[in-house]
Design a protein around this motif. Structure first.
Motif, PDB file in Angstrom:
ATOM      1  N   UNK A  64       0.870  -1.514  -0.462  1.00 38.46           N
ATOM      2  CA  UNK A  64       0.151  -0.256  -0.228  1.00 38.46           C
ATOM      3  C   UNK A  64       0.913   1.060   0.238  1.00 38.46           C
ATOM      4  N   UNK A  65       0.291   2.012  -0.637  1.00 37.22           N
ATOM      5  CA  UNK A  65       0.768   3.677  -0.092  1.00 37.22           C
ATOM      6  C   UNK A  65      -0.186   4.221  -0.220  1.00 37.22           C
ATOM      7  N   UNK A  66       0.160   5.030   0.996  1.00 37.05           N
ATOM      8  CA  UNK A  66      -0.582   6.711   1.899  1.00 37.05           C
ATOM      9  C   UNK A  66      -0.567   7.121   1.671  1.00 37.05           C
ATOM     10  N   UNK A  67      -0.686   8.184   0.855  1.00 39.10           N
ATOM     11  CA  UNK A  67      -0.754  10.113   0.631  1.00 39.10           C
ATOM     12  C   UNK A  67      -1.520  10.633   0.833  1.00 39.10           C
ATOM     13  N   UNK A  68      -1.190  11.944   1.483  1.00 40.05           N
ATOM     14  CA  UNK A  68      -1.861  13.054   1.767  1.00 40.05           C
ATOM     15  C   UNK A  68      -2.960  13.359   0.850  1.00 40.05           C
ATOM     16  N   UNK A  69      -2.427  13.124  -0.753  1.00 38.30           N
ATOM     17  CA  UNK A  69      -3.657  14.341  -1.335  1.00 38.30           C
ATOM     18  C   UNK A  69      -3.258  13.181  -3.026  1.00 38.30           C
ATOM     19  N   UNK A  70      -3.356  12.857  -3.866  1.00 40.44           N
ATOM     20  CA  UNK A  70      -3.190  12.029  -4.797  1.00 40.44           C
ATOM     21  C   UNK A  70      -3.081  13.626  -6.171  1.00 40.44           C
ATOM     22  N   UNK A  71      -4.013  14.399  -5.660  1.00 36.96           N
ATOM     23  CA  UNK A  71      -3.997  15.640  -6.849  1.00 36.96           C
ATOM     24  C   UNK A  71      -2.967  16.486  -6.483  1.00 36.96           C
ATOM     25  N   UNK A  73       0.693  17.523  -7.458  1.00 36.48           N
ATOM     26  CA  UNK A  73       1.428  16.739  -8.656  1.00 36.48           C
ATOM     27  C   UNK A  73       2.884  16.230  -7.989  1.00 36.48           C
ATOM     28  N   UNK A  74       3.410  16.706  -6.371  1.00 37.25           N
ATOM     29  CA  UNK A  74       4.817  15.662  -6.296  1.00 37.25           C
ATOM     30  C   UNK A  74       3.946  14.183  -5.723  1.00 37.25           C
ATOM     31  N   UNK A  75       2.998  14.332  -5.483  1.00 41.55           N
ATOM     32  CA  UNK A  75       2.167  12.510  -4.691  1.00 41.55           C
ATOM     33  C   UNK A  75       2.207  11.692  -6.215  1.00 41.55           C
ATOM     34  N   UNK A  76       2.260  12.456  -7.320  1.00 41.68           N
ATOM     35  CA  UNK A  76       1.862  12.239  -8.307  1.00 41.68           C
ATOM     36  C   UNK A  76       2.708  11.425  -8.956  1.00 41.68           C
ATOM     37  N   UNK A  77       4.028  11.850  -8.738  1.00 42.00           N
ATOM     38  CA  UNK A  77       4.942  11.386  -9.659  1.00 42.00           C
ATOM     39  C   UNK A  77       5.676  10.975  -8.767  1.00 42.00           C
ATOM     40  N   UNK A  78       5.344  11.010  -6.655  1.00 40.79           N
ATOM     41  CA  UNK A  78       5.888   9.566  -6.162  1.00 40.79           C
ATOM     42  C   UNK A  78       5.576   8.222  -6.576  1.00 40.79           C
ATOM     43  N   UNK A 273       9.742  24.520  -3.690  1.00 44.27           N
ATOM     44  CA  UNK A 273      10.221  23.413  -3.725  1.00 44.27           C
ATOM     45  C   UNK A 273       9.182  21.832  -4.094  1.00 44.27           C
ATOM     46  N   UNK A 274      10.219  21.505  -4.952  1.00 41.72           N
ATOM     47  CA  UNK A 274       9.170  19.332  -4.897  1.00 41.72           C
ATOM     48  C   UNK A 274       9.757  19.288  -6.537  1.00 41.72           C
ATOM     49  N   UNK A 275      10.079  20.021  -7.481  1.00 45.27           N
ATOM     50  CA  UNK A 275      10.623  20.734  -8.919  1.00 45.27           C
ATOM     51  C   UNK A 275       9.242  19.645  -9.283  1.00 45.27           C
ATOM     52  N   UNK A 276       8.194  19.548  -9.211  1.00 45.88           N
ATOM     53  CA  UNK A 276       6.882  19.696  -9.880  1.00 45.88           C
ATOM     54  C   UNK A 276       6.846  19.696 -11.710  1.00 45.88           C
TER      55      UNK A 276
END
Length: 341
Positions: A64-71, A73-78, A273-276
């Protein structure tokens, strides 16, 4: 009919046990025998049943990958990088978001998923180290994010203090002196990125001005724009540079500056910060700290694989970053300044 394990064994002239050993990568099979079985697999078109194989190994075959928000861009790329790293380990990925809800994060710690998972890659916002330490679920866990975890689980992270220091030092190197900081949660003053911001200023003999530090409720562009609007409304002299906790906030800051008639970077330089991905499509393009997201994903998945094998002491796993200089600080120029590991 779909080719069976027996079909492979018949083609190769070996037992089904030998075919199973080859498929499962057992080392005691000779190279000649391995090549013979693999050739037979190709010839009959056999595709191993991954579910059955994982069941035999006592694995679910899923993490499982659990993140705060998929929308974001950082988490989408991750997520893309985690999917790629997990595939190499034979795992598929169940992706969930918590939206920063404390109860949803507690459900993650309790292992409450729709199906069994072999491990959890988790970026929490609300639960703290005490709750993580007290969890009863024994599913392997690796944590992401800036927040310190005090050795309760493997933690994959960049050196956020050094990264923020590098970003702010870049602004100071350009001759900027009124460097604002926008971002970070409301009510929080001790984040590592804010420590790096303060460290860079202090080293140059510049005191942190509380009027130039504005937190946000969420790391979104509209929050960055509103924070910049509020700062400009109350200050007689605007800042000449802004360090933003995330790129998305930075894009909102740039919009506010434009609407107030201030030029970026001529009047106000901006670093994110994050280079989206959107950092290269904005006007101007955005200077940003770029974490090595591929390395974050690789290390997180490798941590779960290591924990699957037995006893494991929690580790702080640091990966690299770099400052990517673009138009929002350097005008038409651009360069990359690596830092970190």
């Amino acid at each position: 009919m779909r080719p069976r394990l027996q079909d492979v064994a018949d083609r190769a002239g070996v037992s089904m046990k030998t075919v199973s050993n080859v498929i499962n990568g057992y080392v005691h099979v000779s190279e000649a025998m391995r090549a013979k079985v693999l050739a037979a697999i190709d010839e009959v078109g056999y595709e191993p049943n991954l579910s059955a194989r994982n069941l035999a190994r006592g694995r679910a075959g899923m993490i499982a990958l659990v993140v705060p928000q998929l929308d974001m861009p950082y988490f989408a790329s991750l997520s893309m990088h985690v999917l790629e790293a997990a595939e190499k380990q034979g795992w598929v990925v169940l992706i969930q978001q918590t939206r920063g809800d404390a109860e949803k994060e507690r459900a993650v710690l309790a292992g409450r998923f729709g199906q069994r998972v072999d491990g959890i890659v988790f970026s929490p916002l609300r639960v703290g180290t005490d709750e993580i330490r007290q969890r009863r679920d024994r599913t392997p866990l690796v944590l992401l994010g800036e927040r310190p975890v005090d050795g309760v689980a493997d933690h994959v992270v960049i050196d956020n203090v050094a990264a923020a220091d590098l970003a702010v030092s870049h602004l100071l190197d350009l001759g900027r002196r009124r460097v604002a900081m926008i971002g970070g949660p409301v009510g929080s003053t001790g984040t590592h990125r804010s420590e790096g911001y303060a460290a860079a200023l202090t080293r140059r003999g510049i005191a942190v001005d509380p009027d130039l530090v504005v937190p946000v409720h969420s790391n979104r562009g509209e929050e960055g724009e509103a924070a910049m609007d509020a700062m400009l409304a109350r200050l007689d002299t605007p800042p000449d540079a802004v360090f933003c906790m995330t790129d998305w906030v930075a894009l909102g800051v740039i919009r506010s500056l434009h609407l107030h008639g201030l030029r970026v970077p001529d009047d106000v330089a901006v670093v994110g910060f994050d280079d989206i991905p959107y950092s290269t499509a904005s006007t101007p393009t955005l200077t940003s700290i770029s974490p090595d997201r591929a390395a974050v994903a690789r290390e997180a998945v490798a941590s779960l694989a290591a924990q699957q094998k037995g006893e494991h002491e929690p580790r702080e796993i640091e990966v690299g970053f770099e400052l990517v200089v673009r138009e929002s600080t350097a005008g038409g120029a651009g360069l990359r300044r690596p830092a970190g590991r």
